[in-house]
Design a protein around this motif. Structure first.
Motif, PDB file in Angstrom:
ATOM      1  N   GLY A 196      17.336  23.762  24.458  1.00 42.25           N
ATOM      2  CA  GLY A 196      16.085  23.578  23.327  1.00 42.25           C
ATOM      3  C   GLY A 196      14.760  23.637  24.402  1.00 42.25           C
ATOM      4  N   LEU A 197      14.674  22.939  25.320  1.00 44.26           N
ATOM      5  CA  LEU A 197      13.652  22.922  26.165  1.00 44.26           C
ATOM      6  C   LEU A 197      13.459  24.653  26.690  1.00 44.26           C
ATOM      7  N   ASN A 198      14.478  25.094  27.348  1.00 43.22           N
ATOM      8  CA  ASN A 198      14.318  26.426  27.816  1.00 43.22           C
ATOM      9  C   ASN A 198      13.870  27.289  26.797  1.00 43.22           C
ATOM     10  N   ASN A 199      14.438  27.091  25.480  1.00 41.62           N
ATOM     11  CA  ASN A 199      14.102  28.152  24.297  1.00 41.62           C
ATOM     12  C   ASN A 199      12.420  27.958  23.903  1.00 41.62           C
ATOM     13  N   ILE A 200      11.811  26.828  24.423  1.00 40.83           N
ATOM     14  CA  ILE A 200      10.490  26.715  23.999  1.00 40.83           C
ATOM     15  C   ILE A 200       9.635  26.972  25.231  1.00 40.83           C
ATOM     16  N   GLY A 201      10.344  27.466  26.264  1.00 42.39           N
ATOM     17  CA  GLY A 201       9.401  27.813  27.478  1.00 42.39           C
ATOM     18  C   GLY A 201       9.243  26.666  28.436  1.00 42.39           C
ATOM     19  N   VAL A 202       9.923  25.626  28.106  1.00 39.86           N
ATOM     20  CA  VAL A 202       9.792  24.383  29.281  1.00 39.86           C
ATOM     21  C   VAL A 202      11.088  24.556  30.176  1.00 39.86           C
TER      22      VAL A 202
ATOM     23  N   ALA B 280       2.435  17.564  33.645  1.00 36.20           N
ATOM     24  CA  ALA B 280       2.537  18.296  32.397  1.00 36.20           C
ATOM     25  C   ALA B 280       3.690  18.716  31.925  1.00 36.20           C
ATOM     26  N   LEU B 281       4.604  18.768  32.871  1.00 37.73           N
ATOM     27  CA  LEU B 281       6.085  19.149  32.557  1.00 37.73           C
ATOM     28  C   LEU B 281       6.722  18.008  31.609  1.00 37.73           C
TER      29      LEU B 281
ATOM     30  N   ASN C 150       8.223  15.098  26.678  1.00 38.07           N
ATOM     31  CA  ASN C 150       8.124  13.969  25.769  1.00 38.07           C
ATOM     32  C   ASN C 150       7.851  14.640  24.257  1.00 38.07           C
ATOM     33  N   ASP C 151       6.891  15.578  24.217  1.00 36.81           N
ATOM     34  CA  ASP C 151       6.378  16.057  22.965  1.00 36.81           C
ATOM     35  C   ASP C 151       7.708  16.834  22.224  1.00 36.81           C
ATOM     36  N   PHE C 152       8.563  17.242  23.034  1.00 40.51           N
ATOM     37  CA  PHE C 152       9.672  18.108  22.426  1.00 40.51           C
ATOM     38  C   PHE C 152      10.850  16.919  21.941  1.00 40.51           C
ATOM     39  N   MET C 153      11.055  16.135  22.667  1.00 40.17           N
ATOM     40  CA  MET C 153      12.118  15.235  22.576  1.00 40.17           C
ATOM     41  C   MET C 153      11.675  14.272  21.509  1.00 40.17           C
ATOM     42  N   SER C 154      10.359  13.783  21.203  1.00 39.27           N
ATOM     43  CA  SER C 154       9.936  12.976  20.529  1.00 39.27           C
ATOM     44  C   SER C 154       9.962  13.546  19.080  1.00 39.27           C
ATOM     45  N   GLY C 155       9.529  14.820  19.076  1.00 37.35           N
ATOM     46  CA  GLY C 155       9.778  15.705  17.594  1.00 37.35           C
ATOM     47  C   GLY C 155      11.351  15.767  17.173  1.00 37.35           C
ATOM     48  N   LEU C 156      12.024  15.934  18.112  1.00 36.62           N
ATOM     49  CA  LEU C 156      13.434  16.143  17.781  1.00 36.62           C
ATOM     50  C   LEU C 156      14.118  14.882  16.958  1.00 36.62           C
ATOM     51  N   MET C 157      13.687  13.836  17.873  1.00 35.78           N
ATOM     52  CA  MET C 157      14.344  12.573  17.716  1.00 35.78           C
ATOM     53  C   MET C 157      13.531  11.891  16.186  1.00 35.78           C
TER      54      MET C 157
ATOM     55  N   ASP D  53       8.801  33.812  47.685  1.00 36.58           N
ATOM     56  CA  ASP D  53       7.826  32.702  48.312  1.00 36.58           C
ATOM     57  C   ASP D  53       7.347  31.658  47.394  1.00 36.58           C
ATOM     58  N   TYR D  54       7.630  32.225  46.089  1.00 33.12           N
ATOM     59  CA  TYR D  54       7.067  31.522  45.065  1.00 33.12           C
ATOM     60  C   TYR D  54       8.070  30.383  44.554  1.00 33.12           C
ATOM     61  N   MET D  55       7.314  29.152  44.432  1.00 35.02           N
ATOM     62  CA  MET D  55       8.278  27.878  43.921  1.00 35.02           C
ATOM     63  C   MET D  55       7.672  27.460  42.454  1.00 35.02           C
ATOM     64  N   ARG D  56       8.783  27.061  41.773  1.00 39.72           N
ATOM     65  CA  ARG D  56       8.342  26.440  40.529  1.00 39.72           C
ATOM     66  C   ARG D  56       9.224  25.040  40.179  1.00 39.72           C
ATOM     67  N   LEU D  57       8.587  24.302  39.519  1.00 37.13           N
ATOM     68  CA  LEU D  57       9.325  23.068  39.018  1.00 37.13           C
ATOM     69  C   LEU D  57       9.976  23.374  37.877  1.00 37.13           C
ATOM     70  N   VAL D  58      11.122  22.682  37.879  1.00 37.43           N
ATOM     71  CA  VAL D  58      12.031  22.789  36.682  1.00 37.43           C
ATOM     72  C   VAL D  58      12.606  21.309  36.303  1.00 37.43           C
ATOM     73  N   VAL D  59      12.908  21.006  35.017  1.00 32.90           N
ATOM     74  CA  VAL D  59      13.530  20.048  34.621  1.00 32.90           C
ATOM     75  C   VAL D  59      15.023  19.928  35.190  1.00 32.90           C
TER      76      VAL D  59
END
Ligand code: UDP
Length: 253
Positions: A60-66, A153-154, A159-166, A187-193
Motif C-alpha cells: 500500500g505504501l509503495n502504491n501511494i509513492g512512499v 517526512a517518511l 503515519n498518515d497512511f496507516m492511521s487512515g487505513l486503521m 551515486d544516488y542514495m535514497r531512504l526507504v521504509v
C-alpha cells in the motif's frame, strides 16, 4: 535442493540471501518476544499473519509513492525485499500516549498528543535501545541532517497512511515503530521504509471498546495474540471474514 544462505536471525524474522543480487528473503517466525527478549513464547500462526499484514501495509505504501524495501510476498511466511543498509535507529511515531512515553513523562495512557511526535531510539539490545536526540544521531554519524529531515517526512507519511487505513476499520493507530534503510542507485542514495510493519511494531486499539489488538496483548498477558492479529487481518480484508483462527484454539469462558 541447496539451502538458502542465512544472513541474519533476529527475534521475529530470519533473513536469507535472495535469488538476485541486492535482494533478501525475509522469513517471519512464530516467536514472540518482549522486554528485550526477557519474555518469550511461540504463537502459532503469528509469522503467517505478520507476513500477510506486512505485505498489505508495505505494498500500500509503495502504491501511494512512499518507498519501501518490499518487492513481493513469496509464500505463507516469506517475502522478497530489497537489500538495504539499515540506519541503526528505531523511528517511533506517536499519536496517543502509551508505553514508554507515558512512563517517561507521566502522561496517562490514552491521552491524545497535540500532534504526532517522532522519536528516535538507538538500536542496541545491550543498551535497551535508548532514546536519542538529533544531536546524538548527527554527532555520532548514524545519519546526516538531510537524512533526519527525510526520515521525519517518511515516518509522518507512514503515519498518515496507516492511521487512515486503521481508522477505516475502527482501529486507532496509537503509535508504531519503523526502521529505515538506504538504497544506492549509482551515486544516488535514497531512504526507504524497511524491516516490517505489523501488529508486533504498532499499538492498535479498537476505537469503540479500547481493546488492544497488538503486541501489548502478549506483553501484558491480555489474551490470545493470534486472535488479536487475526482480528486486525480480518477487518482489513487480508483474511477472509470467515477464516478459522490461525492460532491455537482459545477456550470460551
Ligand atoms: N516498538 C517496537 N520495537 C521496539 C520498541 C518499540 O516495535 O523495540 C514499538 C512498540 O510496539 C510501540 C512503539 O514502538 O508500538 C512505541 O514503543 P514504546 O517506546 O512505548 O516502548 P514499549 O512500551 O513498547 O517498551
Amino acid at each position: 535442493m541447496a539451502r538458502r544462505k542465512k544472513i541474519y536471525e533476529g527475534k521475529a524474522k530470519i533473513l536469507y540471501e535472495g535469488p538476485e543480487p541486492g535482494t533478501i528473503v525475509q522469513y517471519f517466525k512464530d516467536d514472540a518476544t518482549a522486554f528485550n527478549a526477557e519474555k518469550r513464547d511461540v504463537v502459532e500462526g503469528k509469522g503467517v499473519l505478520n507476513n500477510r499484514l506486512c505485505e498489505y501495509f508495505m505494498s500500500g505504501l509503495n502504491n501511494i509513492g512512499v518507498p519501501t524495501h518490499f518487492i513481493k510476498r513469496i509464500n505463507m511466511r516469506e517475502q522478497l525485499v530489497r537489500a538495504v543498509e539499515i540506519i541503526p535507529l528505531e523511528v517511533v511515531v506517536r499519536n496517543v500516549a502509551a508505553g514508554s512515553i507515558s512512563k517517561r513523562l507521566g502522561i496517562e495512557e490514552g491521552t491524545a498528543l497535540p500532534r504526532p511526535i517522532v522519536e528516535f531510539y538507538y538500536k542496541d539490545d545491550a543498551l535497551g535501545d535508548p532514546l536519542v536526540t538529533e544531536e546524538h544521531i548527527i554527532a555520532f554519524g548514524w545519519a546526516a541532517q538531510q537524512d533526519m529531515d527525510d526520515m521525519v517526512a517518511l515516518a509522518l507519511r507512514v503515519n498518515d497512511f496507516m492511521s487512515g487505513l486503521m481508522m477505516g476499520v475502527g482501529i486507532k493507530l496509537v503509535d508504531f515503530k519503523i526502521e529505515i534503510g538506504r538504497v544506492w542507485e549509482g551515486d544516488y542514495m535514497r531512504l526507504v521504509v524497511a524491516d516490517e510493519i505489523s501488529p508486533d511494531s504498532c499499538r492498535l486499539w479498537d476505537i469503540e471498546t479500547g481493546q488492544k489488538l497488538d503486541k501489548d496483548v502478549f506483553r501484558r498477558d491480555l489474551g490470545s495474540l493470534a486472535d488479536a492479529y487475526t482480528e486486525v487481518a480480518r477487518r482489513l480484508g487480508v483474511l477472509p471474514q470467515n477464516a478459522p483462527p490461525l492460532g491455537k484454539p482459545t477456550l470460551i469462558n
